[in-house]
Each structure stands twice: as structure tokens, then as C-alpha cells.
Design an enzyme around this catalytic site. Structure first.
Site, PDB file in Angstrom:
ATOM      1  CE  LYS A  35      -0.294  -0.231   5.008  1.00  0.00           C
ATOM      2  NZ  LYS A  35      -1.010   0.175   6.203  1.00  0.00           N
ATOM      3  CE1 TYR A 252      15.145  31.101   4.378  1.00  0.00           C
ATOM      4  CE2 TYR A 252      15.131  28.747   3.884  1.00  0.00           C
ATOM      5  CZ  TYR A 252      14.916  30.054   3.496  1.00  0.00           C
ATOM      6  OH  TYR A 252      14.469  30.337   2.232  1.00  0.00           O
TER       7      TYR A 252
HETATM    8  C1  LIG Z   1      -3.184  -4.411   8.680  1.00  0.00           C
HETATM    9  C2  LIG Z   1      -1.727  -4.326   8.369  1.00  0.00           C
HETATM   10  N1  LIG Z   1      -1.015  -5.439   8.227  1.00  0.00           N
HETATM   11  C3  LIG Z   1       0.311  -5.412   7.966  1.00  0.00           C
HETATM   12  C4  LIG Z   1       0.984  -4.216   7.838  1.00  0.00           C
HETATM   13  C5  LIG Z   1       2.477  -4.224   7.573  1.00  0.00           C
HETATM   14  O1  LIG Z   1       3.152  -3.718   8.699  1.00  0.00           O
HETATM   15  P1  LIG Z   1       4.738  -3.560   8.724  1.00  0.00           P
HETATM   16  O2  LIG Z   1       5.071  -2.564   7.684  1.00  0.00           O
HETATM   17  O3  LIG Z   1       5.011  -3.046  10.107  1.00  0.00           O
HETATM   18  O4  LIG Z   1       5.311  -4.902   8.464  1.00  0.00           O
HETATM   19  C6  LIG Z   1       0.283  -3.035   7.996  1.00  0.00           C
HETATM   20  C7  LIG Z   1       1.005  -1.766   7.874  1.00  0.00           C
HETATM   21  O5  LIG Z   1       0.656  -0.717   8.297  1.00  0.00           O
HETATM   22  C8  LIG Z   1      -1.114  -3.073   8.273  1.00  0.00           C
HETATM   23  O6  LIG Z   1      -1.824  -1.955   8.417  1.00  0.00           O
END
Ligand SMILES: Cc1ncc(COP(=O)(O)O)c(C=O)c1O
Length: 356
Positions: A35, A252
Site C-alpha cells: 500500500k 535559515y
Molecule cells: C493491517 C496491516 N497489516 C500489515 C501491515 C504491515 O506492517 P509492517 O510494515 O510493520 O510490516 C500493515 C502496515 O501498516 C497493516 O496496516
């Protein structure tokens, strides 16, 4: 000539990190979490590097459709399920599995009366209190899902709030296990931290994200010590050099002042590229292959590197902002954030290339 900033994505590192996941969780299927545009690396690019995954997890139905249309045939899961009822036909047509985390989402499936078919990951709130059905409502929701004509396979799922912390997952895992123990259905619980530290949470599907990109899920353990390789190298160049006399400031607010004669390199990278503005003086940075530190305040398009001990560094010298020589986690620590945030925040104006 183009601005010299670049993010290079290493498909070989992605493949390597997937192999590390499988070493930790040899009996589970791997649902690679891609994602947020593949944690900033480019979703399709990352999918290519991780094409050997058993599944992919994304957020939006559009991302799922993009993956299907690119030819990926494995399980694709929408991690927060449907955001609107009219997404159901699209999800079904592209065989996207959906999370069901609340009764409103369940009602959408019931109202469909079997017109479409989707596999469901039933998300249970085991303590994090973000998304998920609470234990007292679990059986009611589960029974309705089982009876729902639009639902194909059901997988039981939860997500842990403290897998990366000293508290661990024991209590949340016990709650989930107690609730679902008698049901013989696939299970999915573990993110990166949980799959590394708590083998009892592997279940049928592990859901690694951050470790695939070669960063550590833990504040107290480096990615290198977990045998992870950074999938992104963020580089630029020195575009100007200044000499400071004692007492002179740089950038800055003169947030840094020299206490001796110093050479300062101006790097073509700023917060508009995704470098954290809150990175203070002393944040690690590599110039001409040598580790040094940032100086003063990060500005929109530029930041400063201390070249005092690197006399060979000059205009055009290469700079690594993060990657193999400076872990993104180190930069994140200095800026009081986490590697996840830095990777996801790489700006669109930064050109990205992939190498095998
Ligand atoms: C429901 C869910 N599963 C798995 C993951 C993967 O987590 P990580 O990046 O800590 O391995 C996420 C990441 O935010 C998540 O929201």
C-alpha cells in the site's frame, strides 16, 4: 542538466528481503504489503520485485485493479475493505479479497444477496482499538458472514499494536486465539515485527511491509542485523560549497554556527523532496563515500553537509541521503520519526529508477 536528485529502487533487495521473510516464516504464505505506493517505492515496481509473493495487500480498490490489470494473479487483499457499496462489483470482478472490519461492511455484503462473490478477511479487534470487530460481537458477525451468499472463503485476521515494543503481542494473541481457536479457517496476524519476534503468530498468512523495503520495524534492532537490504537509495550531489569562519551561521535562522573554520556543502535535496525538515544538525549523511553530518536547518530544496573533514569533496560530489551507507532508520531516528514515514514521503518530483 537535470537536478541531480534520484531515488534508485533495487529489485534484487526486494527479492532478498522476501527470502528473509520466508526464512523467518517458512510455513506461512506471504502477503506483501505494498500500500501507500509500495511504501513510497512505486507500487508496480515493488510488485515486480516481489512477484514471487503469495499475495499482495493494498488499500484502495483502484490499486487492486491496477495490480490485476498488470497481470498479477495471486491473492490481492484490500486491507480496510470496501469504502463504499459500489466498490463491491469491481472488487468481485477482479477477484479482490476484502477485509470486513465492521457491521456496516457486513451489511453491504448481505444486501448484495449473492449477486457477487468475494473472499473475506474478517478483522478482529484484539486490543489495538483501530479497526476490527470487538470480541463480544465476533460470533454474531462470524455466523452472519458464514450465512452470507456473497462471501466465499473466510480468513480470520487481526493486527497487533505493540509487536515492535517490549510489551509484545502475548495478550492480544491470546485474545485472538481464544476467540477463534475452535474455528478451522485460515488465519493472518503478523506484520514484520510480529513475524520476526513471535513465531506463534505466523498462522497461514504473514503480512510483512517495512522489512520488505529493507528497514527495521524495531527501534532497538537494525535492519542489517536482521539481514535486510535497503530497497531504496536516495542520492543527490553537492551543488555549492561555502567556507565559514568561526561565528558565521549557515541557512535559515543561522540554526548552526561554526566554532572553527569549516567547509560546508550545499546538497540538492530539501523537505520538498521528502527529506525530513526536522532532521537536526548531526543527522548522518554520506558525501563522496564518507560519513558526515548535516548542518543547520533543512530548507525546501537544499540542505547542508559538513565537508570540513572531507577535503576531496566539492561541487558535483555524490551524496547519499539514505540507502546502503546510511540506513533510513538512522536518519529517521535523528529526525524523531520512523523509517516508514521517510520512505512513504519521497516526493513525486524526485525521479525514481529501478535496477535489478
Ligand atoms: C493491517 C496491516 N497489516 C500489515 C501491515 C504491515 O506492517 P509492517 O510494515 O510493520 O510490516 C500493515 C502496515 O501498516 C497493516 O496496516
Amino acid at each position: 542538466m537535470a537536478r541531480p536528485i534520484l531515488a534508485t529502487i533495487h529489485l534484487g533487495a526486494l527479492r532478498h528481503n522476501l527470502a528473509v521473510v520466508r526464512r523467518f516464516a517458512p510455513h506461512a504464505m506471504t502477503m506483501s504489503v505494498i500500500k501507500a505506493n509500495g511504501y513510497g517505492h512505486g507500487m508496480l515496481r515493488v510488485a515486480q520485485g516481489l512477484q514471487d509473493s503469495d499475495g499482495f495487500a493494498v488499500l484502495g480498490v483502484d490499486e487492486g485493479v491496477t495490480l490485476r490489470e498488470a497481470g498479477y494473479d495471486q491473492t490481492i487483499l484490500l486491507l480496510e475493505g470496501l469504502f463504499a457499496p459500489d466498490e463491491l462489483p469491481l472488487a468481485a470482478r477482479h477477484r479482490l479479497a476484502i477485509v470486513v472490519h465492521c457491521e456496516e461492511q457486513l451489511r453491504v455484503l448481505e444486501a448484495d444477496r449473492g449477486a457477487h462473490q468475494v473472499d473475506v478477511f474478517l478483522k478482529i479487534n484484539s486490543g489495538m482499538n483501530r479497526l476490527g470487530v470487538v470480541p463480544t460481537r465476533f460470533w454474531g458477525v462470524y455466523d452472519r458472514l458464514k450465512a452470507c451468499k456473497s462471501v466465499g472463503e473466510i480468513t480470520l485476521m487481526t493486527h497487533f499494536a505493540t509487536a515492535d515494543e517490549a510489551l509484545g503481542v502475548e495478550e492480544a494473541f491470546a485474545r485472538f486465539d481464544e476467540m477463534t481457536g475452535e474455528i478451522s479457517r485460515p488465519r493472518s496476524m503478523a506484520n514484520s515485527a510480529s513475524l520476526i519476534r513471535f513465531p506463534q503468530t505466523h498462522g497461514d498468512w504473514v503480512r510483512p511491509g517495512i522489512m520488505l523495503y529493507g528497514a527495521s520495524p524495531f527501534a532497538d534492532q537494525s535492519a542489517v542485523s536482521l539481514d535486510l537490504k535497503p530497497a531504496m537509495t536516495f542520492t543527490s550531489q553537492i551543488i555549492g560549497v561555502q567556507s565559514l569562519q568561526p561565528g558565521q551561521g549557515v541557512g535559515y535562522g543561522y540554526a548552526f554556527r561554526a566554532d572553527r573554520p569549516m567547509r560546508v556543502g550545499v546538497v540538492a535535496c530539501g523537505y520538498a523532496d521528502g527529506y525530513p525538515r526536522h532532521a537536526p544538525t548531526g543527522t548522518p549523511i554520506v558525501v563522496a563515500g564518507r560519513m558526515t553530518r548535516t548542518l543547520g536547518r533543512v530548507s525546501m530544496d537544499m540542505l547542508f553537509a559538513d565537508l570540513t573533514e572531507i577535503p576531496e569533496a566539492d561541487v558535483d560530489s555524490p551524496v547519499e541521503l539514505w540507502g546502503e551507507q546510511v540506513a533510513v532508520d538512522e536518519v529517521a531516528r535523528a529526525a524523531d520519526t520512523i523509517g516508514y514515514e521517510l520512505l512513504c514521503a519521497i516526493a513525486r518530483r524526485v525521479p525514481m529508477v529501478q535496477v535489478d
